[in-house]
Scaffold this active site. Structure first.
Site, short mmCIF file in Angstrom:
data_model
loop_
_atom_site.label_atom_id
_atom_site.label_comp_id
_atom_site.label_asym_id
_atom_site.label_seq_id
_atom_site.Cartn_x
_atom_site.Cartn_y
_atom_site.Cartn_z
N HIS A 262 0.96 -1.25 0.04
CA HIS A 262 0.02 0.08 0.08
C HIS A 262 1.01 1.35 -0.05
O HIS A 262 1.48 1.44 -1.05
CB HIS A 262 -0.76 -0.05 1.24
CG HIS A 262 -1.99 0.64 1.14
ND1 HIS A 262 -2.46 1.48 0.20
CD2 HIS A 262 -3.17 0.95 2.24
CE1 HIS A 262 -3.63 2.35 0.59
NE2 HIS A 262 -3.82 2.05 1.73
N ASP A 363 2.90 5.37 -7.30
CA ASP A 363 4.02 5.36 -6.23
C ASP A 363 5.30 5.00 -7.25
O ASP A 363 6.55 4.87 -6.66
CB ASP A 363 3.86 3.98 -5.37
CG ASP A 363 2.85 4.47 -4.43
OD1 ASP A 363 2.78 5.55 -3.89
OD2 ASP A 363 2.05 3.37 -3.88
N1 HAX Z 1 5.21 -6.93 -10.00
C1 HAX Z 1 5.17 -8.21 -9.95
N2 HAX Z 1 4.03 -9.19 -9.71
C2 HAX Z 1 2.73 -8.43 -9.65
C3 HAX Z 1 2.70 -7.17 -9.81
C4 HAX Z 1 4.07 -6.47 -9.75
N3 HAX Z 1 4.08 -5.10 -10.12
N4 HAX Z 1 1.44 -6.63 -10.00
C5 HAX Z 1 0.78 -7.95 -9.59
N5 HAX Z 1 1.68 -8.80 -9.76
C6 HAX Z 1 1.45 -10.26 -9.54
C7 HAX Z 1 0.53 -10.58 -8.02
O1 HAX Z 1 1.78 -10.34 -6.88
C8 HAX Z 1 -0.01 -11.59 -8.26
O2 HAX Z 1 0.78 -12.82 -8.01
P1 HAX Z 1 0.26 -13.84 -7.17
O3 HAX Z 1 -0.79 -14.39 -7.68
O4 HAX Z 1 1.59 -15.10 -7.56
O5 HAX Z 1 0.44 -13.57 -5.94
C9 HAX Z 1 -0.65 -11.66 -9.39
O6 HAX Z 1 0.51 -10.86 -10.28
C10 HAX Z 1 -2.20 -11.17 -9.85
O7 HAX Z 1 -1.93 -9.87 -9.29
P2 HAX Z 1 -3.32 -8.78 -9.60
O8 HAX Z 1 -4.51 -9.22 -9.39
O9 HAX Z 1 -2.85 -8.00 -10.84
O10 HAX Z 1 -2.82 -7.58 -8.55
P3 HAX Z 1 -3.55 -7.58 -7.13
O11 HAX Z 1 -4.73 -6.94 -7.05
O12 HAX Z 1 -3.30 -8.76 -6.28
O13 HAX Z 1 -2.48 -6.81 -6.39
C11 HAX Z 1 -0.92 -4.67 -6.13
C12 HAX Z 1 -2.15 -5.14 -6.66
C13 HAX Z 1 -0.78 -3.39 -6.09
C14 HAX Z 1 -0.80 -5.32 -4.55
C15 HAX Z 1 0.17 -5.40 -7.09
O14 HAX Z 1 0.06 -4.93 -8.25
C16 HAX Z 1 1.66 -5.05 -6.52
O15 HAX Z 1 2.06 -5.88 -5.60
N6 HAX Z 1 2.27 -3.92 -6.89
C17 HAX Z 1 3.61 -3.75 -6.81
C18 HAX Z 1 3.60 -2.52 -5.13
C19 HAX Z 1 2.86 -1.40 -5.50
O16 HAX Z 1 3.28 -0.72 -6.44
N7 HAX Z 1 2.06 -1.20 -4.59
C20 HAX Z 1 1.27 0.24 -4.69
C21 HAX Z 1 -0.25 -0.08 -5.16
C22 HAX Z 1 -0.89 1.50 -5.27
C23 HAX Z 1 -1.53 1.66 -3.54
O17 HAX Z 1 -2.11 1.22 -3.11
N8 HAX Z 1 -0.63 2.76 -3.12
O18 HAX Z 1 -1.08 3.13 -1.78
#
Ligand code: HAX
Length: 423
Positions: A262, A363
Site C-alpha cells: 500500500h 508510487d
Molecule cells: N510485479 C510483479 N508481480 C505483480 C505485480 C508487479 N508489479 N503486480 C501484480 N503482480 C502479481 C501479483 O503479485 C499476483 O501474483 P500471485 O498470484 O503470485 O500472488 C498476480 O500478479 C495477480 O495480481 P493482480 O491481481 O494483478 O494484482 P493484485 O490486486 O493482487 O495486487 C498490487 C495489486 C498493487 C498489490 C500489486 O500490483 C503489486 O504488488 N504491485 C507492486 C506494489 C505496488 O506498487 N503497490 C502500490 C499500489 C498502489 C497503492 O495502493 N498505493 O498506496
C-alpha cells in the site's frame, strides 16, 4: 464556527432522505454476488461498500465527487477537502472561512513532542506519526460528547470537529517528525497565516524552491482519497463503525498504509530505481531494464510502483507527477530513469499472464520527485502519503457517521462450508 458545518448540515439532510428512499425502494436489489475465488482473494471486486467522496473506475482512475484528477491538479487541499465533505467546490467566501477555520486549529499539544522525543532514535517515522495521533485521543470532541450523551443524528458534528483538528495538526506533526528523526534541527512551529500546503512546505524546511511548494500542494491533492475499499479506507471505516473516534480509526488506518503493498510502495519504488542506476552506472538502456525486470521477478519480488488492485490503465496520478517532472526538471537522471522504466516495464509485465494491470501507479514516480527536491529519507515518504490521505479518510468517516452507517459485521464462513459448496 466555519461555514463547513452549515453547508454539511444542508447536504446531510438531502443525503439522508435519498438514502432512506433508496433503501425503502430497492433494499433487496443485488449489487454483487460473492464467488469462492473472491472470498479467498481479498474480496476483489465485491461491491459491498458505499463511498461518495471519490470513485476509481478501472479505466479512468481517481474521480473526486465527479471531478477527474486532471481538473483538480491546480486546486488547494482545502478546496478538495471541502469538495469531498460537501459535494461542491467552495465559493471564494466559503473557502476563506474554511481555510481560516483550519488555520486556527494547527497547534500541536506539547505532550505530543514529549512523546516523540522519548521514542527510540530508530523508531520508524510511521510509528511516530501513529503514536502521535493515538496519544491525542484525549482531545477527541466526539469521545467527550459521546461520554456525556449525544443524539445519534448529531454525532457527525463532533466527528467533523475531530476531523478538522486532525487535518490541521498533521502537517505540523509530520514536519516535526521529519526534523526530529533525521536531525534537521529545531522543529519549525506552524504559521497560522499559511494554508495547509504552504505551511507543510515551510515546516519541513527541506528546500525554499517555490516549485517544491507547488509539489507539496499537488502531492496533498493527488493522494487525498481513493474510494472506500483500499486497506486504509476500509480500516478507517471498520474501526470507526464501532463508534471509536477518529484518533483511534485514523491511526489504525495508517498502520495499514505502512505496508509495502500500500503506502510503502513509493519508497520501495525509488529504492529499486536507485539500485538499477547504481548497477548500470546511470539511466539504464531498454535492454538493461528488461534484464532487471526479469531478475527482480525471478527473485520473487514484485516490481514496485506497477500494478493496481483496481486500475487497468496508467494511474492519472502518475501522469500528473510525470507532467510535473517534465515541466520542472526533465533532465534529472533519476527522473529520466523513471520515464524510461515507464516506456519498457509495462511491455514486460504484459507478458506475464497473471498480472492484471501492467501500468504504473502513483508510487512509481513520487519518490523520484521528492528525491530531486532533497527529501531523500525514504522511510518518510509514507508519512507524506498519510498526511494527504487524512483528507479523504476523515471526510469518509464524517459522512459515514452522518449517514448513521451501522457497525460493520460481514459474515465469515469456514473451510468446511466452502468444501460443501464446492462439492
Ligand atoms: N510485479 C510483479 N508481480 C505483480 C505485480 C508487479 N508489479 N503486480 C501484480 N503482480 C502479481 C501479483 O503479485 C499476483 O501474483 P500471485 O498470484 O503470485 O500472488 C498476480 O500478479 C495477480 O495480481 P493482480 O491481481 O494483478 O494484482 P493484485 O490486486 O493482487 O495486487 C498490487 C495489486 C498493487 C498489490 C500489486 O500490483 C503489486 O504488488 N504491485 C507492486 C506494489 C505496488 O506498487 N503497490 C502500490 C499500489 C498502489 C497503492 O495502493 N498505493 O498506496
Amino acid at each position: 464556527m466555519s461555514i463547513i458545518f452549515d453547508r454539511m448540515s444542508e447536504r446531510i439532510e438531502e443525503w439522508r432522505m435519498e438514502d432512506w428512499q433508496l433503501k425503502s425502494k430497492g433494499g433487496n436489489k443485488v449489487l454483487s454476488e460473492v464467488t469462492v475465488a473472491q472470498a479467498y482473494g481479498g474480496m476483489r471486486g465485491v461491491r459491498a461498500l458505499i463511498c461518495d467522496t471519490s470513485r476509481v473506475p478501472q479505466d479512468k482512475g481517481l474521480i473526486v465527487r465527479g471531478m477527474p484528477l486532471a481538473e483538480l491538479v491546480d486546486k488547494t487541499p482545502e478546496e478538495v477537502y471541502f469538495l469531498m465533505l460537501t459535494g461542491d467546490l467552495p465559493t471564494k467566501d466559503e473557502l476563506k472561512s474554511f481555510t481560516d477555520d483550519i488555520k486556527a486549529r494547527k497547534n500541536v499539544p506539547a505532550y505530543v513532542w514529549d512523546l516523540l522525543r522519548a521514542m527510540p532514535r530508530d523508531t520508524h517515522p510511521m510509528v511516530m506519526l501513529n503514536s502521535a495521533i493515538l496519544i491525542m485521543h484525549k482531545e477527541s470532541v466526539f469521545a467527550d460528547e459521546y461520554d456525556r450523551g449525544i443524539k445519534k443524528d448529531d454525532q457527525w458534528k463532533s466527528t467533523l470537529e475531530d476531523a478538522l483538528n486532525l487535518v490541521a495538526k498533521l502537517p505540523a506533526i509530520a514536519a516535526g517528525i521529519y526534523r526530529m528523526k533525521f536531525n534537521k534541527g529545531e522543529i519549525i512551529p506552524p504559521d497560522s497565516s499559511m494554508d495547509l500546503a504552504g505551511d507543510y512546505f515551510h515546516m519541513l524546511g527541506v528546500s525554499d524552491v517555490p516549485d517544491f511548494k507547488d509539489l507539496i500542494r499537488l502531492y496533498l491533492v493527488a493522494h487525498c482519497d481513493h474510494e472506500g475499499g483500499n486497506v486504509s479506507a476500509l480500516a478507517t471505516q471498520v474501526i470507526s463503525s464501532s463508534l471509536a473516534d477518529l484518533y483511534y480509526s485514523l491511526s489504525g488506518a495508517f498502520n495499514g498504509l505502512a505496508g509495502p503493498l500500500h503506502g510503502l510502495a513509493n519508497q520501495e519504488s525509488l529504492k529499486w530505481v536507485l539500485e538499477i542506476m547504481e548497477k548500470y552506472g546511470g539511466t539504464p538502456t531498454n535492454n538493461q531494464i528488461k534484464e532487471i525486470v526479469a531478475k527482480t521477478m525471478e527473485s520473487g519480488k514484485v516490481i514496485p510502483g506497477y500494478g493496481h488492485a483496481v486500475l487497468r490503465i496508467t494511474d492519472p496520478r502518475f501522469d500528473a507527477f510525470l507532467n510535473f517532472g517534465k515541466k520542472h526538471f526533465p533532465n534529472d537522471p533519476v527522473f529520466l530513469t523513471v520515464s524510461r522504466l515507464y516506456e519498457v516495464v509495462p511491455e514486460e509485465l504484459k507478458k506475464i499472464e497473471k498480472i492484471k494491470n501492467p501500468w504504473p501507479n502513483v508510487d512509481a514516480v513520487t519518490g523520484a520527485i521528492l528525491y530531486y527536491y532533497g527529501l531523500k529519507e525514504f522511510s518518510y515518504y509514507t508519512v507524506m502519503f498519510a498526511v494527504s490521505r487524512s483528507l479523504g479518510l476523515t471526510a469518509q468517516t464524517v459522512i459515514n457517521r452522518a449517514m448513521l452507517t451501522p457497525l460493520f459485521r460481514p459474515k465469515s464462513v469456514s473451510t468446511q462450508y466452502i468444501r460443501d459448496i464446492v462439492g
